[in-house]
Scaffold this motif. Sequence first.
Motif, PDB file in Angstrom:
ATOM      1  N   SER A  97     -46.360 -43.016 -16.134  1.00 32.54           N
ATOM      2  CA  SER A  97     -46.523 -44.361 -16.680  1.00 32.54           C
ATOM      3  C   SER A  97     -45.365 -44.734 -17.598  1.00 32.54           C
ATOM      4  CB  SER A  97     -47.845 -44.479 -17.442  1.00 32.54           C
ATOM      5  OG  SER A  97     -47.743 -43.996 -18.772  1.00 32.54           O
ATOM      6  N   LEU A  98     -44.749 -43.710 -18.196  1.00 36.30           N
ATOM      7  CA  LEU A  98     -43.627 -43.934 -19.107  1.00 36.30           C
ATOM      8  C   LEU A  98     -42.287 -43.960 -18.379  1.00 36.30           C
ATOM      9  CD1 LEU A  98     -44.843 -41.642 -22.025  1.00 36.30           C
ATOM     10  CD2 LEU A  98     -44.702 -44.138 -22.060  1.00 36.30           C
ATOM     11  N   GLY A  99     -42.316 -43.936 -17.061  1.00 33.24           N
ATOM     12  CA  GLY A  99     -41.107 -44.106 -16.279  1.00 33.24           C
ATOM     13  C   GLY A  99     -40.556 -42.867 -15.620  1.00 33.24           C
ATOM     14  N   ALA A 100     -41.218 -41.718 -15.787  1.00 31.87           N
ATOM     15  CA  ALA A 100     -40.711 -40.478 -15.202  1.00 31.87           C
ATOM     16  C   ALA A 100     -41.031 -40.411 -13.709  1.00 31.87           C
ATOM     17  CB  ALA A 100     -41.311 -39.279 -15.910  1.00 31.87           C
ATOM     18  N   ASP A 101     -40.164 -39.763 -12.967  1.00 26.51           N
ATOM     19  CA  ASP A 101     -40.426 -39.468 -11.566  1.00 26.51           C
ATOM     20  C   ASP A 101     -41.063 -38.085 -11.507  1.00 26.51           C
ATOM     21  OD1 ASP A 101     -40.495 -38.953  -8.881  1.00 26.51           O
ATOM     22  OD2 ASP A 101     -38.345 -39.193  -8.520  1.00 26.51           O
ATOM     23  N   VAL A 102     -42.358 -38.047 -11.337  1.00 27.39           N
ATOM     24  CA  VAL A 102     -43.066 -36.766 -11.338  1.00 27.39           C
ATOM     25  C   VAL A 102     -43.191 -36.189  -9.927  1.00 27.39           C
ATOM     26  CG1 VAL A 102     -44.338 -37.300 -13.450  1.00 27.39           C
ATOM     27  CG2 VAL A 102     -45.346 -37.903 -11.233  1.00 27.39           C
ATOM     28  N   GLN A 103     -42.417 -36.747  -9.006  1.00 24.63           N
ATOM     29  CA  GLN A 103     -42.386 -36.227  -7.637  1.00 24.63           C
ATOM     30  C   GLN A 103     -41.008 -35.671  -7.292  1.00 24.63           C
ATOM     31  OE1 GLN A 103     -45.078 -35.903  -5.696  1.00 24.63           O
ATOM     32  NE2 GLN A 103     -46.294 -36.770  -7.365  1.00 24.63           N
ATOM     33  N   VAL A 120     -54.291 -48.552 -23.777  1.00 20.21           N
ATOM     34  CA  VAL A 120     -53.199 -48.889 -24.688  1.00 20.21           C
ATOM     35  C   VAL A 120     -52.225 -49.777 -23.936  1.00 20.21           C
ATOM     36  CG1 VAL A 120     -51.445 -47.949 -26.232  1.00 20.21           C
ATOM     37  CG2 VAL A 120     -53.511 -46.630 -25.745  1.00 20.21           C
ATOM     38  N   LYS A 121     -51.829 -50.894 -24.548  1.00 22.71           N
ATOM     39  CA  LYS A 121     -50.980 -51.859 -23.870  1.00 22.71           C
ATOM     40  C   LYS A 121     -49.741 -52.176 -24.698  1.00 22.71           C
ATOM     41  CE  LYS A 121     -54.897 -54.167 -21.555  1.00 22.71           C
ATOM     42  NZ  LYS A 121     -55.554 -55.470 -21.293  1.00 22.71           N
ATOM     43  N   ALA A 122     -48.672 -52.564 -23.997  1.00 20.66           N
ATOM     44  CA  ALA A 122     -47.438 -53.005 -24.645  1.00 20.66           C
ATOM     45  C   ALA A 122     -46.744 -53.995 -23.724  1.00 20.66           C
ATOM     46  CB  ALA A 122     -46.523 -51.813 -24.933  1.00 20.66           C
ATOM     47  N   LYS A 123     -45.865 -54.816 -24.285  1.00 22.45           N
ATOM     48  CA  LYS A 123     -45.157 -55.818 -23.485  1.00 22.45           C
ATOM     49  C   LYS A 123     -44.186 -55.166 -22.508  1.00 22.45           C
ATOM     50  CE  LYS A 123     -45.517 -59.530 -26.919  1.00 22.45           C
ATOM     51  NZ  LYS A 123     -44.760 -60.458 -27.793  1.00 22.45           N
ATOM     52  N   ALA A 124     -43.742 -53.944 -22.848  1.00 20.84           N
ATOM     53  CA  ALA A 124     -42.828 -53.211 -21.980  1.00 20.84           C
ATOM     54  C   ALA A 124     -43.096 -51.721 -22.132  1.00 20.84           C
ATOM     55  CB  ALA A 124     -41.380 -53.541 -22.334  1.00 20.84           C
ATOM     56  N   THR A 125     -42.633 -50.936 -21.189  1.00 21.40           N
ATOM     57  CA  THR A 125     -42.822 -49.485 -21.263  1.00 21.40           C
ATOM     58  C   THR A 125     -42.188 -48.946 -22.539  1.00 21.40           C
ATOM     59  OG1 THR A 125     -42.747 -49.320 -18.854  1.00 21.40           O
ATOM     60  CG2 THR A 125     -42.412 -47.290 -20.107  1.00 21.40           C
ATOM     61  N   PRO A 126     -42.946 -48.229 -23.364  1.00 22.59           N
ATOM     62  CA  PRO A 126     -42.389 -47.700 -24.616  1.00 22.59           C
ATOM     63  C   PRO A 126     -41.196 -46.767 -24.358  1.00 22.59           C
ATOM     64  CG  PRO A 126     -44.783 -47.555 -24.618  1.00 22.59           C
ATOM     65  CD  PRO A 126     -44.383 -47.927 -23.223  1.00 22.59           C
ATOM     66  N   LYS A 127     -40.164 -46.960 -25.139  1.00 24.46           N
ATOM     67  CA  LYS A 127     -38.987 -46.100 -25.082  1.00 24.46           C
ATOM     68  C   LYS A 127     -38.880 -45.231 -26.338  1.00 24.46           C
ATOM     69  CE  LYS A 127     -36.256 -49.344 -22.292  1.00 24.46           C
ATOM     70  NZ  LYS A 127     -35.004 -50.137 -22.235  1.00 24.46           N
ATOM     71  N   ARG A 128     -39.327 -45.775 -27.448  1.00 22.86           N
ATOM     72  CA  ARG A 128     -39.230 -45.040 -28.714  1.00 22.86           C
ATOM     73  C   ARG A 128     -40.580 -44.370 -28.976  1.00 22.86           C
ATOM     74  NH1 ARG A 128     -34.787 -45.333 -30.963  1.00 22.86           N
ATOM     75  NH2 ARG A 128     -35.557 -44.601 -32.982  1.00 22.86           N
ATOM     76  N   ILE A 129     -40.672 -43.142 -28.498  1.00 18.14           N
ATOM     77  CA  ILE A 129     -41.925 -42.387 -28.505  1.00 18.14           C
ATOM     78  C   ILE A 129     -41.882 -41.325 -29.593  1.00 18.14           C
ATOM     79  CG2 ILE A 129     -43.421 -40.872 -27.143  1.00 18.14           C
ATOM     80  CD1 ILE A 129     -42.012 -42.145 -24.632  1.00 18.14           C
TER      81      ILE A 129
END
Length: 350
Positions: A192-198, A62-71
């Motif tokens: 991938s959606l911008g979260a820091d999972v560490q 799945v691709k988008a021009k930018a990281t999706p914000k409206r999920i």
Amino acid sequence: MPSTTRATHLTRRGLLAAGGALGLGAALVACGGDKKKDGAAAPSASAKSGPWEFKDDRGLTVKAKATPKRIVAFTGTAAALHDFGVEVVGVFGPTYVEDPKTKARKPDVQAGDLDINKVAVIGNVWGEFKIEEYLKLNPEVLITDMWEKNDLWYVPAEQKDKILKIAPSVALWASDLSMPAVLQRHADLAASLGADVQTAQVKADKARFEAAAERVRKAAKGKKDIKVLIGSGSPDLFYVSTPVRPTDTLFFKELGINLVVPTKLDQGGWFEGLSWENVDKYKADVIMLDNRTGTLQPEQLKAKPTWAALPAVKAGQVIPRVTEPVYSYAKCAPLLEDLAKALENAKKVS
């Protein structure tokens, strides 16, 4: 496992005219313009700049021009993303339970720590997906579980084609993979959606999960003679689940728990339905009972004499089963801890 309590007549909502509504949705996705919040909660994860892509469990990239914000996501998936640091603007699936008298709402068991007053609920029951409300959210991606290949959980089949024209979709397995693998996939998506999972919190949650798993393994090793049955109650039938397909029971099996394996499964290979007269077909010392809204709980089952006569019930060895886990370490660790405690305290009664 897939719901055994789906309504016979699925809820249907009026749809906007296909040409105008879906044309608008497609245009919004294609142009990638500014999105209005419409009062819904804003994402909290820091979106990465540049193009975004994610390969889901259908094998689709799945691709988008930018990281999706409206999920917009299935409630349980949204709850998992929340724990990893990603917020959604809308949800569909069991989100709240409404008091029939006061109409007050409380979170459904599948909502986790979601603030149900801050997300738009576009469907709360099986078969309900309000496309007109979905459009208003200007969604950039739709995310849900997948129990069968290419079957999007809680996306009504009769509306699927229209819904999938509005925004790209991501599907993650909720079956046929063991729980640790499913947890990792949710972490991958959140990252991938911008979260820091560490973060320290996520690391602590993961360590707690791993410690709980080892506790279950140890308890199972010491209680090999304890038979554990996975069940779900409905007014007419008691469903005995196979441990082979659900992600949680697959993991329980790997940890060494002695699970009851039903012999006459439904066509999908999920469960065996027993009449209440035959509910004692399989011997069990512990029963893990489906805790989802819409299934019969212990208090309701007291009215079933054959249930009350089961050795595990008489011994008080019935515990909740989180049939559709929220796939975050924070939510899966406690369910393993509860299972370990039940095993440690279980007595042979069958």
